[in-house]
Design a protein around this motif. Structure first.
Motif, PDB file in Angstrom:
ATOM      1  N   HIS A  60       0.819  -1.221   0.000  1.00  0.00           N
ATOM      2  CA  HIS A  60       0.000   0.000   0.000  1.00  0.00           C
ATOM      3  C   HIS A  60       0.850   1.267   0.000  1.00  0.00           C
ATOM      4  N   ASP A  61       0.382   2.256  -0.738  1.00  0.00           N
ATOM      5  CA  ASP A  61       0.975   3.594  -0.741  1.00  0.00           C
ATOM      6  C   ASP A  61      -0.122   4.559  -1.191  1.00  0.00           C
ATOM      7  N   ASP A  62      -0.497   5.512  -0.335  1.00  0.00           N
ATOM      8  CA  ASP A  62      -1.580   6.452  -0.648  1.00  0.00           C
ATOM      9  C   ASP A  62      -1.298   7.316  -1.865  1.00  0.00           C
ATOM     10  N   THR A  63      -0.019   7.463  -2.236  1.00  0.00           N
ATOM     11  CA  THR A  63       0.311   8.335  -3.367  1.00  0.00           C
ATOM     12  C   THR A  63       0.175   7.636  -4.715  1.00  0.00           C
ATOM     13  N   ILE A  64      -0.095   6.329  -4.686  1.00  0.00           N
ATOM     14  CA  ILE A  64      -0.198   5.547  -5.916  1.00  0.00           C
ATOM     15  C   ILE A  64      -1.647   5.078  -6.076  1.00  0.00           C
ATOM     16  N   PRO A  65      -2.249   5.274  -7.242  1.00  0.00           N
ATOM     17  CA  PRO A  65      -3.619   4.787  -7.450  1.00  0.00           C
ATOM     18  C   PRO A  65      -3.723   3.299  -7.125  1.00  0.00           C
ATOM     19  N   LYS A  66      -4.827   2.925  -6.505  1.00  0.00           N
ATOM     20  CA  LYS A  66      -4.990   1.530  -6.059  1.00  0.00           C
ATOM     21  C   LYS A  66      -4.792   0.522  -7.180  1.00  0.00           C
ATOM     22  N   ARG A  67      -5.241   0.827  -8.364  1.00  0.00           N
ATOM     23  CA  ARG A  67      -5.115  -0.102  -9.494  1.00  0.00           C
ATOM     24  C   ARG A  67      -3.660  -0.299  -9.929  1.00  0.00           C
ATOM     25  N   GLN A  68      -2.758   0.581  -9.480  1.00  0.00           N
ATOM     26  CA  GLN A  68      -1.345   0.463  -9.851  1.00  0.00           C
ATOM     27  C   GLN A  68      -0.490  -0.096  -8.717  1.00  0.00           C
ATOM     28  N   GLN A  69      -1.105  -0.370  -7.571  1.00  0.00           N
ATOM     29  CA  GLN A  69      -0.356  -0.934  -6.455  1.00  0.00           C
ATOM     30  C   GLN A  69      -0.142  -2.427  -6.694  1.00  0.00           C
ATOM     31  N   PHE A  70       0.978  -2.938  -6.216  1.00  0.00           N
ATOM     32  CA  PHE A  70       1.353  -4.320  -6.473  1.00  0.00           C
ATOM     33  C   PHE A  70       0.833  -5.250  -5.386  1.00  0.00           C
ATOM     34  N   ILE A  71       0.647  -6.497  -5.779  1.00  0.00           N
ATOM     35  CA  ILE A  71       0.188  -7.543  -4.876  1.00  0.00           C
ATOM     36  C   ILE A  71       1.336  -8.526  -4.688  1.00  0.00           C
ATOM     37  N   LEU A  72       1.669  -8.811  -3.437  1.00  0.00           N
ATOM     38  CA  LEU A  72       2.740  -9.759  -3.138  1.00  0.00           C
ATOM     39  C   LEU A  72       2.125 -11.040  -2.616  1.00  0.00           C
ATOM     40  N   MET A  73       2.670 -12.178  -3.061  1.00  0.00           N
ATOM     41  CA  MET A  73       2.065 -13.467  -2.773  1.00  0.00           C
ATOM     42  C   MET A  73       3.137 -14.496  -2.460  1.00  0.00           C
ATOM     43  N   GLU A  81       7.790 -22.421   7.207  1.00  0.00           N
ATOM     44  CA  GLU A  81       8.773 -22.108   8.254  1.00  0.00           C
ATOM     45  C   GLU A  81      10.130 -21.707   7.672  1.00  0.00           C
ATOM     46  N   ARG A  82      10.309 -21.896   6.371  1.00  0.00           N
ATOM     47  CA  ARG A  82      11.573 -21.543   5.711  1.00  0.00           C
ATOM     48  C   ARG A  82      11.416 -20.379   4.736  1.00  0.00           C
ATOM     49  N   MET A  83      10.270 -19.739   4.748  1.00  0.00           N
ATOM     50  CA  MET A  83       9.975 -18.654   3.813  1.00  0.00           C
ATOM     51  C   MET A  83      10.920 -17.470   4.039  1.00  0.00           C
ATOM     52  N   GLU A  84      11.439 -16.929   2.947  1.00  0.00           N
ATOM     53  CA  GLU A  84      12.316 -15.755   2.973  1.00  0.00           C
ATOM     54  C   GLU A  84      11.670 -14.638   2.157  1.00  0.00           C
ATOM     55  N   PRO A  85      11.998 -13.377   2.441  1.00  0.00           N
ATOM     56  CA  PRO A  85      11.398 -12.270   1.679  1.00  0.00           C
ATOM     57  C   PRO A  85      11.568 -12.391   0.164  1.00  0.00           C
ATOM     58  N   ASP A  86      12.691 -12.910  -0.288  1.00  0.00           N
ATOM     59  CA  ASP A  86      12.928 -13.035  -1.731  1.00  0.00           C
ATOM     60  C   ASP A  86      12.127 -14.166  -2.380  1.00  0.00           C
ATOM     61  N   ASP A  87      11.392 -14.940  -1.574  1.00  0.00           N
ATOM     62  CA  ASP A  87      10.583 -16.034  -2.110  1.00  0.00           C
ATOM     63  C   ASP A  87       9.239 -15.558  -2.661  1.00  0.00           C
ATOM     64  N   MET A  88       8.909 -14.283  -2.485  1.00  0.00           N
ATOM     65  CA  MET A  88       7.579 -13.781  -2.845  1.00  0.00           C
ATOM     66  C   MET A  88       7.448 -13.446  -4.328  1.00  0.00           C
ATOM     67  N   TYR A  89       6.247 -13.656  -4.822  1.00  0.00           N
ATOM     68  CA  TYR A  89       5.873 -13.197  -6.155  1.00  0.00           C
ATOM     69  C   TYR A  89       5.336 -11.782  -6.030  1.00  0.00           C
ATOM     70  N   VAL A  90       5.578 -10.956  -7.048  1.00  0.00           N
ATOM     71  CA  VAL A  90       5.001  -9.622  -7.127  1.00  0.00           C
ATOM     72  C   VAL A  90       4.152  -9.591  -8.388  1.00  0.00           C
ATOM     73  N   LEU A  91       2.866  -9.254  -8.213  1.00  0.00           N
ATOM     74  CA  LEU A  91       1.927  -9.247  -9.330  1.00  0.00           C
ATOM     75  C   LEU A  91       1.286  -7.868  -9.493  1.00  0.00           C
TER      76      LEU A  91
END
Length: 131
Positions: A60-73, A81-91
């Motif tokens: 989330h970022d208020d300065t960016i229109p909602k339709r342009q904000q990214f979704i992390l999955m 239990e072994r999940m790391e930040p670099d394991d995420m998808y960005v959509l």
């Protein structure tokens, strides 16, 4: 002779040209960390199985229109239990994958976007269109 295009700056697997601001890059980084932490905590409480379920959060970022904000999955098939930040998808909100995790060496399976991605994107889409 044609000029070579400038190198594309990349931050956490995301081309900087696709990101509106440095502050939003930090929001994406923080969201990656948050999802990894949530996965580990949910696993330690017994709320999710090792590779079952997925966590998805919109950066989330208020300065960016909602339709342009990214979704992390979080990916499918990775031990929570072994999940790391670099394991995420960005959509993007339209479902296109902007960044995917790098494969890990054998014996790990290649990363796979969550099978629940269409469901999550539908929910985010209806939330964003109702506000």
């Amino acid at each position: 002779m044609a000029a070579t295009p400038p190198a594309l700056a990349v931050y956490g697997g995301l081309p900087a040209a696709k990101v509106a601001s440095q502050a939003y890059l930090e929001a994406i980084k923080d969201t990656r960390v948050l999802i990894a932490d949530i996965c580990k905590q949910f696993y330690s409480h017994g709320w999710v199985s090792g590779t079952g379920s997925s966590i998805t959060i919109k950066a989330h970022d208020d300065t960016i229109p909602k339709r342009q904000q990214f979704i992390l999955m979080s990916p499918s098939g990775v031990q929570k239990e072994r999940m790391e930040p670099d394991d995420m998808y960005v959509l993007a909100t339209n479902g296109s994958i902007l960044s995917s995790p790098s494969p890990k060496p054998y014996p790990h399976k290649p990363p796979k976007c969550s099978d629940c991605a269409p469901l999550f994107l539908t929910v985010f889409g209806s939330i964003m269109s109702s506000t």
